[in-house]
Enzyme design. Structure first.
Site: not given
Length: 191
Positions: A131, A150
């Protein structure tokens, strides 16, 4: 509610192509950004951009959003495989390009993060997702740190909900309210 006029059951090569291309673009972009992030960012040294609206903060997440389920990393690939199976099953009946885009985004996001879970450290099927995007502050001060996969998942789900709410069907038709269905709904509410 009944299917609207022009309902077209069956397979549409165009919709499936749109789904596949959308998924491939999502996976490709996700993997490119992850590769650039792991090579160009250093954990613990966030990069501020757009006046602090976005921070690039490299993290490796063993859980889901907000690091939920960190101890159950092995579950996420199983859930993802279920989602992929459902989307594949839906593709056979798909005739709607907007639905193809929504499902393609969900599929691409699921595949992007599945790749991390399967192939990244610490071990196969327990890998940590890369991330890097943090909004309004570094390291999830205000919102979860996320990645392109995401974002694709989220946008795809929101688009699917909007398509459902507006009566757009996966076969390309639209649900229309008939006088009979309106009377039935009214009777059910008063009962």
């Amino acid at each position: 509610m009944e299917p609207g006029p022009g309902a077209r059951p069956g397979f549409s090569g165009r919709a499936v192509l749109v789904l596949a291309v959308t998924a491939l673009v999502a996976v490709g972009l996700d993997q490119l950004v992850k590769e650039l992030s792991t090579k160009g960012l250093t954990e613990g040294e966030p990069v501020r951009i757009l006046g602090g609206l976005i921070y690039l903060s490299l993290l490796r997440n063993s859980g889901a959003a907000f690091s939920l389920g960190s101890g159950y990393t092995w579950v996420f690939p199983l859930v993802t495989l279920t989602v992929i199976g459902w989307i594949t099953w839906m593709a056979v009946r798909l005739r709607s390009v907007p639905w193809a885009i929504a499902l393609g985004l969900v599929l691409g996001g699921a595949l992007g993060n599945l790749g991390d879970r399967v192939f990244r450290a610490p071990s196969p099927f327990q890998g940590h997702v890369v991330d890097m995007i943090s909004m309004f502050g570094p390291y999830a001060e205000y919102f979860a740190v996320f990645n392109v996969a995401d974002a694709c998942l989220s946008v795809g789900v929101v688009l699917a909900v909007l398509l459902e709410l507006t009566g757009r069907q996966r076969d390309g038709s639209r649900m229309v309210r008939t006088a009979k269905s309106a009377k039935t709904e009214k009777a059910e509410k008063t009962a």
